[in-house]
Write a protein that holds these residues in place. Structure first.
Motif, PDB file in Angstrom:
ATOM      1  N   CYS A  14      -4.650  -0.637  -7.498  1.00  0.00           N
ATOM      2  CA  CYS A  14      -3.419  -0.997  -8.186  1.00  0.00           C
ATOM      3  C   CYS A  14      -3.397  -0.285  -9.529  1.00  0.00           C
ATOM      4  CB  CYS A  14      -3.336  -2.508  -8.395  1.00  0.00           C
ATOM      5  SG  CYS A  14      -3.395  -3.468  -6.870  1.00  0.00           S
ATOM      6  N   TYR A  24      -5.835   0.763 -14.155  1.00  0.00           N
ATOM      7  CA  TYR A  24      -6.013   0.531 -12.727  1.00  0.00           C
ATOM      8  C   TYR A  24      -6.991  -0.619 -12.473  1.00  0.00           C
ATOM      9  CZ  TYR A  24     -10.784   2.408 -12.245  1.00  0.00           C
ATOM     10  OH  TYR A  24     -12.144   2.584 -12.315  1.00  0.00           O
ATOM     11  N   VAL A  55      -2.453   1.843  -2.020  1.00  0.00           N
ATOM     12  CA  VAL A  55      -2.253   2.088  -3.447  1.00  0.00           C
ATOM     13  C   VAL A  55      -0.945   1.428  -3.872  1.00  0.00           C
ATOM     14  CG1 VAL A  55      -1.994   3.817  -5.251  1.00  0.00           C
ATOM     15  CG2 VAL A  55      -3.514   4.271  -3.309  1.00  0.00           C
ATOM     16  N   GLY A  57       1.637   0.601  -7.024  1.00  0.00           N
ATOM     17  CA  GLY A  57       2.072   0.903  -8.376  1.00  0.00           C
ATOM     18  C   GLY A  57       2.878  -0.251  -8.938  1.00  0.00           C
ATOM     19  N   THR A 131       5.218   6.793  -9.774  1.00  0.00           N
ATOM     20  CA  THR A 131       4.394   7.438  -8.749  1.00  0.00           C
ATOM     21  C   THR A 131       3.888   8.791  -9.218  1.00  0.00           C
ATOM     22  OG1 THR A 131       6.380   8.364  -7.699  1.00  0.00           O
ATOM     23  CG2 THR A 131       5.605   6.229  -6.900  1.00  0.00           C
ATOM     24  N   LEU A 134       0.493   9.114 -11.103  1.00  0.00           N
ATOM     25  CA  LEU A 134      -0.753   9.098 -10.335  1.00  0.00           C
ATOM     26  C   LEU A 134      -1.076  10.472  -9.742  1.00  0.00           C
ATOM     27  CD1 LEU A 134      -2.762   6.820  -9.797  1.00  0.00           C
ATOM     28  CD2 LEU A 134      -1.726   6.518  -7.542  1.00  0.00           C
ATOM     29  N   GLU A 140      -1.821   9.007  -3.742  1.00  0.00           N
ATOM     30  CA  GLU A 140      -0.448   8.789  -3.303  1.00  0.00           C
ATOM     31  C   GLU A 140      -0.128   7.303  -3.307  1.00  0.00           C
ATOM     32  OE1 GLU A 140       2.340   9.566   0.684  1.00  0.00           O
ATOM     33  OE2 GLU A 140       0.244  10.224   0.619  1.00  0.00           O
ATOM     34  N   THR A 141       1.049   6.954  -3.836  1.00  0.00           N
ATOM     35  CA  THR A 141       1.464   5.555  -3.913  1.00  0.00           C
ATOM     36  C   THR A 141       2.065   5.101  -2.586  1.00  0.00           C
ATOM     37  OG1 THR A 141       1.980   5.898  -6.246  1.00  0.00           O
ATOM     38  CG2 THR A 141       2.849   3.907  -5.215  1.00  0.00           C
ATOM     39  N   HIS A 142       1.661   3.907  -2.126  1.00  0.00           N
ATOM     40  CA  HIS A 142       2.192   3.351  -0.887  1.00  0.00           C
ATOM     41  C   HIS A 142       3.189   2.221  -1.128  1.00  0.00           C
ATOM     42  CE1 HIS A 142      -2.031   4.690   0.423  1.00  0.00           C
ATOM     43  NE2 HIS A 142      -1.190   5.583   0.879  1.00  0.00           N
ATOM     44  N   VAL A 144       5.389  -0.136  -4.269  1.00  0.00           N
ATOM     45  CA  VAL A 144       5.807  -0.363  -5.653  1.00  0.00           C
ATOM     46  C   VAL A 144       6.091  -1.852  -5.816  1.00  0.00           C
ATOM     47  CG1 VAL A 144       7.560   0.108  -7.398  1.00  0.00           C
ATOM     48  CG2 VAL A 144       6.727   1.965  -5.929  1.00  0.00           C
TER      49      VAL A 144
END
Length: 323
Positions: A14, A24, A55, A57, A131, A134, A140-142, A144
């Motif tokens: 996170c 994080y 991941v 955000g 995003t 990062l 890579e953000t999965h 939000v």
């Protein structure tokens, strides 16, 4: 708001923007009914991001808004589309349709005579900024997420530990320029409001007594319309809490407020003591690690602990939630 997963590692990362830095929290896995996650690492992100299968955000409060509306009279699978149409004309800072919208039922997916929705809207540029922060760390953000649901998660864990999950309890996150209040019952978010910050709040709390929160009987609950009166020296934080509690009592009379939990980088117990003295509501410090197993390592880097507290709530996200 979710993107497809590519990496199936059990670890969860996170993150959030903290000025020019990235804060994080890395846990060993998402929470389940049989697993309390462990905090493996946390602090300021440097170098490459730790490997994680998921991941998340966390948007800053300035990047989105949360509104409450009546539930449109449409099938469940059309709620987002119908609500988005309503909000196209009330997003003056967004050009055209360049915003993301999500919804969840107030109080969860429970049938009621009058149902309402929390509507979360964020300009896509804010999501891209999050995003994109990062990208230098090769991750890579999965998903939000937002701070209201992160604080809900922390409150729910505290309520379970205190064995009052069926009651209505509030939590307030103090700091970050704007305080955040949520009220939950039965693991679901029922109410949220952003409060005016009081830069002198801790000074007031420590100057007004020891901040001890002597136990009251569990049957004690907040009584609206009490003897509290505003004066020029009064904290706007206390004033706004009183107003919020009165709104709660009128809106949910069947769920009287049992407790308030305070989460601050410093002085949570002192602030809880001030609230208890001024408003008569039973108040305690919230333990942000109540939902985690073991003892976390020392935070990495020099970021203030306040930047990490909401991320602990994001790490407790449960994806099988109905609403």
């Amino acid at each position: 708001m979710r993107w497809p997963l590519k990496n199936r590692s059990p670890q969860r990362l996170c993150f959030a923007q903290a000025g020019e830095q990235v804060a994080y929290v890395l846990t060993d896995a998402p929470p389940t009914s049989s697993h309390r996650p462990r905090v493996l690492r946390w602090g300021q992100l440097t170098g490459s991001a730790p490997a994680a299968g998921e991941v998340i955000g966390l948007l800053g409060p300035e990047a989105y808004q949360v509104l409450k509306v009546d539930t449109p009279n449409v099938p469940a699978d059309e709620l987002k589309a119908a609500t988005r149409w309503q909000f196209k004309d009330v997003m003056p800072s967004v050009e055209g349709d360049d915003f993301t919208l999500d919804v969840m039922h107030v109080g969860g997916d429970v049938e009621r005579p009058h149902r309402e929705l929390f509507v979360i809207t964020a300009p896509n540029r804010a999501i891209r900024a999050l995003t994109g922060s990062l990208a230098p760390f090769k991750a890579e953000t999965h998903i939000v997420d937002i701070r209201e649901t992160a604080l809900r998660n922390l409150l729910n864990q505290q309520m379970r530990r205190d064995q009052i999950a069926q009651r209505a309890c509030a939590a307030v996150l103090v700091g970050h320029g704007q305080d955040l209040l949520v009220v939950c019952a039965n693991d679901e978010l029922h109410y949220t409001r952003r409060l005016e910050a009081d830069p002198k709040l801790l000074e007031r709390a420590r100057g007004g007594g020891t901040g001890s929160t002597a136990a009251m009987p569990l049957g004690f609950e907040y009584q609206p319309g009490g003897a509290f009166e505003m004066n020029e020296a009064e904290s706007p934080f206390i004033v706004e809490l009183q107003r919020s509690f009165d709104v709660w009592d009128r809106s949910w009379p069947q769920l009287p407020l049992a407790r308030l939990y305070v989460l601050a980088e410093e002085g949570s117990e002192d602030i809880a003591g001030l609230v208890q003295r001024e408003l008569g509501v039973q108040a305690f410090a919230l333990d942000p690690l109540a939902g985690f197993a073991g003892t976390p390592p020392a935070p990495e880097g020099s970021l203030p602990r306040a930047a990490l507290l909401p991320l602990l709530g994001a790490a407790l996200r449960v994806d099988e939630r109905k609403a």
